[in-house]
Design a protein around this motif. Structure first.
Motif, PDB file in Angstrom:
ATOM      1  N   LEU A  53      34.505  -1.656  72.369  1.00  0.00           N
ATOM      2  CA  LEU A  53      35.072  -2.136  71.113  1.00  0.00           C
ATOM      3  C   LEU A  53      36.593  -2.088  71.149  1.00  0.00           C
ATOM      4  O   LEU A  53      37.267  -2.820  70.438  1.00  0.00           O
ATOM      5  N   PHE A  77      25.939  -7.649  75.453  1.00  0.00           N
ATOM      6  CA  PHE A  77      25.028  -7.519  74.316  1.00  0.00           C
ATOM      7  C   PHE A  77      23.691  -6.925  74.757  1.00  0.00           C
ATOM      8  O   PHE A  77      23.089  -6.129  74.048  1.00  0.00           O
ATOM      9  N   LEU A  80      24.282  -3.280  75.082  1.00  0.00           N
ATOM     10  CA  LEU A  80      24.427  -2.635  73.775  1.00  0.00           C
ATOM     11  C   LEU A  80      23.099  -2.540  73.023  1.00  0.00           C
ATOM     12  O   LEU A  80      22.923  -1.683  72.170  1.00  0.00           O
ATOM     13  N   TYR A  87      28.622   5.426  63.412  1.00  0.00           N
ATOM     14  CA  TYR A  87      30.069   5.452  63.242  1.00  0.00           C
ATOM     15  C   TYR A  87      30.456   6.578  62.304  1.00  0.00           C
ATOM     16  O   TYR A  87      29.676   6.966  61.428  1.00  0.00           O
ATOM     17  N   ALA A  91      29.744   2.835  58.438  1.00  0.00           N
ATOM     18  CA  ALA A  91      29.805   1.388  58.728  1.00  0.00           C
ATOM     19  C   ALA A  91      28.531   0.658  58.314  1.00  0.00           C
ATOM     20  O   ALA A  91      28.077  -0.257  58.995  1.00  0.00           O
ATOM     21  N   PHE A  93      26.413  -2.052  56.256  1.00  0.00           N
ATOM     22  CA  PHE A  93      26.784  -3.367  55.720  1.00  0.00           C
ATOM     23  C   PHE A  93      26.625  -3.339  54.207  1.00  0.00           C
ATOM     24  O   PHE A  93      25.517  -3.202  53.693  1.00  0.00           O
TER      25      PHE A  93
ATOM     26  N   MET B 121      35.155  -5.553  55.987  1.00  0.00           N
ATOM     27  CA  MET B 121      34.194  -5.255  57.054  1.00  0.00           C
ATOM     28  C   MET B 121      34.912  -4.803  58.322  1.00  0.00           C
ATOM     29  O   MET B 121      34.437  -3.934  59.044  1.00  0.00           O
ATOM     30  N   GLU B 125      34.741  -0.750  59.948  1.00  0.00           N
ATOM     31  CA  GLU B 125      33.988  -0.746  61.215  1.00  0.00           C
ATOM     32  C   GLU B 125      32.668  -1.517  61.141  1.00  0.00           C
ATOM     33  O   GLU B 125      31.840  -1.412  62.044  1.00  0.00           O
ATOM     34  N   GLN B 126      32.458  -2.298  60.076  1.00  0.00           N
ATOM     35  CA  GLN B 126      31.197  -3.045  60.005  1.00  0.00           C
ATOM     36  C   GLN B 126      31.123  -4.138  61.066  1.00  0.00           C
ATOM     37  O   GLN B 126      30.042  -4.488  61.533  1.00  0.00           O
ATOM     38  N   ASP B 128      32.489  -3.864  64.062  1.00  0.00           N
ATOM     39  CA  ASP B 128      32.102  -3.121  65.269  1.00  0.00           C
ATOM     40  C   ASP B 128      30.595  -2.871  65.263  1.00  0.00           C
ATOM     41  O   ASP B 128      29.924  -2.999  66.287  1.00  0.00           O
ATOM     42  N   ALA B 129      30.082  -2.516  64.084  1.00  0.00           N
ATOM     43  CA  ALA B 129      28.649  -2.214  63.994  1.00  0.00           C
ATOM     44  C   ALA B 129      27.803  -3.437  64.313  1.00  0.00           C
ATOM     45  O   ALA B 129      26.778  -3.342  64.981  1.00  0.00           O
ATOM     46  N   LEU B 130      28.250  -4.620  63.867  1.00  0.00           N
ATOM     47  CA  LEU B 130      27.529  -5.853  64.201  1.00  0.00           C
ATOM     48  C   LEU B 130      27.436  -5.996  65.710  1.00  0.00           C
ATOM     49  O   LEU B 130      26.378  -6.268  66.268  1.00  0.00           O
ATOM     50  N   MET B 131      28.581  -5.790  66.355  1.00  0.00           N
ATOM     51  CA  MET B 131      28.652  -5.930  67.810  1.00  0.00           C
ATOM     52  C   MET B 131      27.698  -4.956  68.507  1.00  0.00           C
ATOM     53  O   MET B 131      26.942  -5.355  69.391  1.00  0.00           O
ATOM     54  N   THR B 132      27.719  -3.685  68.079  1.00  0.00           N
ATOM     55  CA  THR B 132      26.856  -2.724  68.777  1.00  0.00           C
ATOM     56  C   THR B 132      25.390  -2.883  68.377  1.00  0.00           C
ATOM     57  O   THR B 132      24.525  -2.314  69.018  1.00  0.00           O
ATOM     58  N   LEU B 133      25.113  -3.673  67.328  1.00  0.00           N
ATOM     59  CA  LEU B 133      23.719  -4.023  67.051  1.00  0.00           C
ATOM     60  C   LEU B 133      23.370  -5.340  67.748  1.00  0.00           C
ATOM     61  O   LEU B 133      22.392  -6.004  67.408  1.00  0.00           O
ATOM     62  N   SER B 134      24.212  -5.726  68.706  1.00  0.00           N
ATOM     63  CA  SER B 134      23.988  -6.910  69.544  1.00  0.00           C
ATOM     64  C   SER B 134      24.006  -8.217  68.779  1.00  0.00           C
ATOM     65  O   SER B 134      23.286  -9.152  69.110  1.00  0.00           O
ATOM     66  N   VAL B 135      24.833  -8.283  67.741  1.00  0.00           N
ATOM     67  CA  VAL B 135      24.978  -9.542  67.026  1.00  0.00           C
ATOM     68  C   VAL B 135      26.422 -10.007  67.172  1.00  0.00           C
ATOM     69  O   VAL B 135      27.351  -9.235  66.950  1.00  0.00           O
TER      70      VAL B 135
END
Ligand SMILES: Nc1ncnc2c1ncn2[C@@H]1O[C@H](COP(=O)(O)OP(=O)(O)OP(=O)(O)O)[C@@H](O)[C@H]1O
Ligand SMILES: [Mg+2]
Lengths: 251, 255
Positions: A53, A77, A80, A87, A91, A93, B121, B125-126, B128-135
């Motif tokens: 990141l 991806f 990951l 976090y 974090a 949504f 977002m 860090e939301q 970042d969270a999207l990225m680490t949830l592979s989106v």
């Protein structure tokens, strides 16, 4: 392949100020590595560099033997997908309710149906000791500790191989802390998940760690097994565990 | 010397931001064209961007349509050229005011909220969270907004045209005592497809700009609530200026 995570000479700076300097650490499969260190010492930055990141200035990060800087976006991806991340700030949504947050990775990452994902999400909600009643609530309406637990449930929802927990028990009461610690131990001991955690809580540290690394001035200045925490005479560790205002940290 | 180096630095900064905006739009568009498609996001944005903009666009249209007709009357009656009013109002509405005013209103309403939402977002860090949830966050956040803005802005402009011309008709017929049949006849007889279509093309381009600036500044925000506030201002200012600049260029091209 002995190590799940290999970090070699990682250096990261912000605006000319080095936050991490030549950090090296290795984590074996099924091992629980805990990083401790003062506030602002770069623990969260370390985790973000490992996850790709943040881009480090130099150094190598390997996850499952693969150099992450050489991976294509698609392969990254894929990597990951095997990682669960909590976090420091949760974090979550804000536009999604609790159950949609937890099932997000299952639906979008793994392409599971909503029904199946919700089933797993409810299970994980129980695992972090939350009532099913919170499932339809939005993050803004949760207490700080509940947010943390929902974020934790989201991190473990996809049954990852590696978990990254940035302060999993900060802001929780002692009993919930105990439950979460037990959950982490269960993950690493019974399910063979590797973990990289960060904590400021000394009793948690003793419970969840196999290996402990102390980050100070951007480097890991001490690394040892859980049992060595009490036997070492490293002055930094002694001061950190005692929480004493006098010692090498404060000089 | 100091002055020259300042100008040089500003110029380089300008070029580098053009570069990063271009890169941003290329990665957003390319991320979205391959499956899977996030239909839920697209539907949600359609409602946000299309449906909830209607009241603002409608009100802008009716007020400007009425005011423009009155102003035209003030000018044209001096030369007893009142019969030209319906067609002048129609051309001004469809070619110029429709796309520009709709875009400026939408930039204030949507560009700002896109930046605020994505910026929040980012700093929490939301993303970042999207990225680490592979989106892929470009695919999940930016592409649906871009697509919907480009498709629905022409629709909003069209609504503006109709309501704006209607506003003109109301003032013309009920206040300035035009003959209703003549007013409608004058409007329609001078209207060409191109008047309307060129306005709709402008609308699509402006929709792209509003969304691009909104998302880009959201992604670039840092430093908590204050940073998000600053990014929001930058987003609205830059998209408004770009809209006016591009309007001028497009008018030359499409004339
Ligand atoms: N995005 C960023 N831009 C600039 N500086 C940053 C950024 N992220 C972190 N830093 C700086 O890096 C240093 C380390 O931050 P980090 O968040 O890793 O601390 P930490 O060890 O996790 O602290 P804590 O225990 O309080 O969470 C801090 O001095 C911080 O100011
Ligand atoms: Mg931290």
């Amino acid at each position: 392949m002995k190590y799940v995570i290999e970090v070699e000479n990682l250096t990261k700076s912000f605006g000319g100020r080095d936050v991490l300097q030549n950090v090296t650490l290795n984590i074996r499969r099924g091992e629980s590595y805990v990083v401790i260190g003062g506030s602002g010492s770069g623990k969260s930055v370390l985790v973000k560099c490992i996850l790709g990141l943040l881009k480090p200035e130099s150094g190598i990060v390997k996850i499952n033997g693969q150099n992450t800087s050489k991976l294509s976006q698609k392969a990254m991806f894929q990597t990951l997908l095997k990682c669960g991340v909590l976090y420091q700030g949760g974090a979550l949504f804000d536009s999604l309710n609790v159950i949609d947050n937890i099932s997000f990775g299952l639906i979008y990452g793994y392409g599971k149906s909503q029904k199946e994902a919700y089933g797993i999400a409810l299970e994980k909600l129980n695992a972090v000791d939350l009532d099913e009643k919170v499932a339809k609530i939005f993050p803004a309406e949760l207490s700080g500790g509940m947010k943390k637990r929902v974020a934790l449930a989201r991190a473990i929802a996809t049954n990852p191989d590696i978990i990254f927990f940035d302060e999993p028990t900060t802001g929780l009461d002692p009993i919930t802390t105990g439950i979460i610690d037990e959950l982490i131990v269960k993950c690493t001991k019974e399910m063979g998940i590797s973990a990289l955690s960060i904590t400021h809580d000394i009793s948690s540290l003793r419970r969840i760690s196999d290996i402990v690394g102390l980050l100070y001035n951007g480097s890991i200045i001490w690394e040892g097994k859980n049992e060595e925490l009490d036997t070492t005479d490293n002055p930094y560790i002694r001061q950190f565990l005692a929480g004493s205002p006098v010692g090498p940290f404060t000089q | 010397m100091d002055f020259l180096s300042k100008i040089g630095r500003m110029f380089i900064k300008f070029l580098s931001s053009i570069g990063s905006v271009t890169l941003f739009s290329v990665s957003s568009v390319s991320s979205g064209i391959v499956p899977p498609y996030y239909w839920k996001q697209i539907a949600k944005q359609s409602i946000q961007i299309g449906y909830f903009s209607l009241p603002v666009v409608g009100m802008t249209a009716i007020f400007t349509g009425m005011a423009l007709t009155l102003q035209c009357y003030a000018g044209f009656s001096e030369f007893t050229a009142e019969t030209a009013i319906p067609s002048v109002v129609m051309i001004a509405m469809t070619r110029e005011l429709g796309p520009v005013l709709t875009a400026l209103m939408v930039a204030g309403r949507l560009g700002a909220s896109m930046t605020a939402e994505i910026g929040t977002m980012k700093v929490t860090e939301q993303i970042d969270a999207l990225m680490t949830l592979s989106v892929n966050s470009y695919k999940y956040l930016v592409f649906p907004r871009l697509l919907v803005s480009i498709v629905l802005m022409p629709f909003l402009v069209f609504i503006y045209d109709i309501i704006g011309i209607l506003g003109g008709y109301v003032v013309g017929v009920y206040y300035l005592d035009f003959n209703p049949t003549n007013y409608i006849h004058n409007t329609l007889s001078s209207m060409s497809n191109w008047d309307v279509v060129s306005g709709l093309i402008k609308g699509a381009v402006f929709g792209f700009i509003i969304c691009l600036m909104g998302c880009y500044h959201g992604y670039r925000s840092n430093g908590g609530a204050e940073g998000v506030g600053r990014a929001t201002t930058n987003s609205v200012v830059s998209s408004s200026i770009l809209i006016l600049l591009l309007d001028c260029i497009l008018t030359f091209v499409l004339f």
